[in-house]
Design an enzyme around this catalytic site. Structure first.
Site, mmCIF file in Angstrom:
data_model
loop_
_atom_site.group_PDB
_atom_site.id
_atom_site.type_symbol
_atom_site.label_atom_id
_atom_site.label_comp_id
_atom_site.label_asym_id
_atom_site.label_seq_id
_atom_site.Cartn_x
_atom_site.Cartn_y
_atom_site.Cartn_z
ATOM 1 N N SER A 1 -28.761 -55.047 66.330
ATOM 2 C CA SER A 1 -28.423 -53.953 67.427
ATOM 3 C C SER A 1 -29.305 -53.715 68.720
ATOM 4 O O SER A 1 -30.701 -54.311 68.463
ATOM 5 C CB SER A 1 -27.591 -53.106 66.578
ATOM 6 N N LYS A 2 -29.294 -52.671 69.317
ATOM 7 C CA LYS A 2 -30.270 -52.112 69.981
ATOM 8 C C LYS A 2 -31.439 -51.248 69.731
ATOM 9 O O LYS A 2 -32.586 -51.272 69.402
ATOM 10 C CB LYS A 2 -29.830 -51.503 71.160
ATOM 11 N N ARG A 3 -31.355 -50.627 68.451
ATOM 12 C CA ARG A 3 -32.270 -50.529 67.122
ATOM 13 C C ARG A 3 -33.151 -51.306 66.604
ATOM 14 O O ARG A 3 -33.837 -50.587 66.456
ATOM 15 C CB ARG A 3 -31.368 -49.637 66.318
#
Length: 488
Positions: A256-258
């Site tokens: 994910s972007k995280r």
């Protein structure tokens, strides 16, 4: 044989995710390996997710990674427009949706939000709850449909899927997959705003553009029966499906972007080399038969066989990417390497007299360009250090021995004017020979004094050559002072 035609059809929603880059890369490799065409199509019909400037990011990323398309919005190959909003404006999707309505394979749906919200729910492809449509409007007569349309009543067009039997489709990676038709919802083909849904536009565009191989993530496996039913409803040939495995992080959760490294631009900003990123992404779910890991684009094109793509999730191993990137950096042409490294060196050690030499010293010692500051910061500011660093059993160097060597070498270094590496090495080698010292016995305490570190990117004379006479002498004097205090 039919010429292979693959496509990359990204939505302009921001930076290019690693998963999207892998899709583009695999589609490109399939086309190039088989002597086919690689097409770029922009899928911008989801206006809520559209991000200004994202189309430029797509073009820039493809150009930088070397995934050069044969056809696209900027290269008309006779199948345009290559932008879905332009195709929608031309009425292409509505035309084909109406064809399905005429064949009984689709129907107008006039249900309002209140009625739709009252329907039963099921879990969709993305794990979210969705409403399952009950075919209510399928029972409307032609007269009722015509009256509703004439009155301007809002509508969508839905696919008319069977409720009995099975639908089977073949995927090159997962084999034959059968789905109970009772599980197939009557998905929307044309939305109330007149725009096509992603699924419907894909099928129409892929057919009209002659796409032979469709590459996408395995999250679309469950949509494939609906795709197949559309192809069959139109009487079109079904393309070869290649569904790629999920990409996870090291904890086996979806990337994910995280994570901070989920997009191509994230990785470039973190000091990674484009060629290394492409090489690494190619191995996220695929490997050549000989298990070679460092592969140029030419080698990838020659060796890529989509039938060897794995079913298992691919783990984004950041440590492996760093290692691979270090290999690529070490193999870079000096000019290309310096173009990337010199700005970092100059910013980190602005007072050093030979930044190019400093950059070359760390070329084989870094894994990303952002590692450079950590490796060379000591050249700008001598760190605080413990005199225990002077002890080296292999060199038979104690703190007392180090103090003696520094005191004996200091006058020679103060008198020396030529601070080139060769001149310093000759001076200190002659000094060691005269005293009966081995080379390492002399160089260890000097390197420690001028660096304050146990590990450095260069030897004592290399470091002194970039520090210069004044700074080298100052640091050696400080080393003498520290050792003197430590030894009492």
């Amino acid at each position: 044989m039919v010429k292979i035609r693959t496509r990359f059809a990204p939505s302009p929603t921001g930076r290019m995710h690693v998963g999207n880059l892998r899709t583009a890369l695999y589609a490109y490799l399939i086309a190039r390996h088989g002597g086919g065409d690689f097409i770029l199509r922009i899928e911008d019909t989801d206006r809520e997710r559209y991000v200004e400037g994202a189309v430029d990011i797509i073009y820039r990323t493809l150009a930088k990674t070397g995934l050069i398309h044969d056809e696209g919005p900027d290269k008309d190959g006779g199948c345009g427009p290559y932008v879905q909003s332009e195709r929608q404006a031309a009425g292409i999707y509505m035309e084909y949706a109406k064809q399905l309505v005429e064949r009984g394979e689709a129907y107008y749906c006039f249900c309002d939000a209140e009625r739709l919200n009252s329907l039963r729910t099921a879990v969709g492809e993305d794990g979210k709850e969705i409403r399952v449509y009950d075919k209510h409007c399928l029972g409307l007569s032609a007269e009722e449909v015509a009256a509703n349309l004439a009155a301007g009543k809002p509508f969508v067009i839905r696919q008319n899927n069977p409720t009995e039997g099975q639908t089977t489709f073949h995927d090159e990676i997962y084999g034959d997959i059968s789905v109970e038709n009772s599980e197939l919802d009557d998905m929307v083909l044309i939305k109330s705003d007149g725009f096509p849904t992603y699924n419907f536009a894909n099928v129409v565009d892929d057919h009209l553009m002659g796409i032979t191989h469709v590459v996408r993530g395995n999250e679309y496996l469950s949509s494939s029966p609906k795709y197949n039913r559309l192809y069959e409803a139109f009487g079109w040939e079904v393309p070869v499906y290649v569904h790629c495995p999920l990409i996870t992080d090291e904890t086996h959760k979806k990337l994910s972007k995280r994570s901070g490294h989920s997009s191509f631009e994230d990785l470039i900003e973190q000091g990674f080399v484009t060629e290394a990123v492409v090489n690494f992404v190619a191995l996220l779910g695929w490997s050549p038969e000989d298990n070679q890991e460092i592969l140029s684009m030419e080698e990838l094109i020659r060796k890529f066989d989509y039938r060897h793509i794995s079913k298992s999730p691919a783990v984004f191993d950041y440590t492996k990417l760093r290692w691979m990137n270090g290999v690529y950096i070490s193999r870079m042409e000096d000019g290309a390497y310096l173009a990337e490294a010199l700005p970092v060196v100059r910013k980190t050690v602005p007072s050093v007299r030979d930044p190019e030499k400093v950059a070359m010293m760390v070329k084989t010692r870094i894994e990303t360009f952002l590692d450079i500051p950590e490796k060379i910061a000591f050249l700008e500011t001598l760190p605080q250090y413990d005199t225990a660093l002077y002890v080296n059993k292999k060199a038979k160097c104690t703190e007392e021995a180090a103090l003696q060597v520094l005191k004996e070498a200091l006058p020679l270094l103060e008198a020396q004017e030529d601070y080139s590496n060769d001149a310093l090495f000759a001076l200190l080698s002659a000094f060691g020979a005269e005293k009966g010292y081995k080379t390492n016995y002399v160089m260890w305490p000097l390197r420690t004094a001028v660096s304050g570190l146990q590990m450095t990117p260069g030897g004592a004379t290399e470091l002194m050559s970039v520090l210069g006479k004044q700074e080298s002498v100052r640091r050696i004097r400080k080393g003498i002072w520290l050792l003197g205090n430590a030894l009492g």
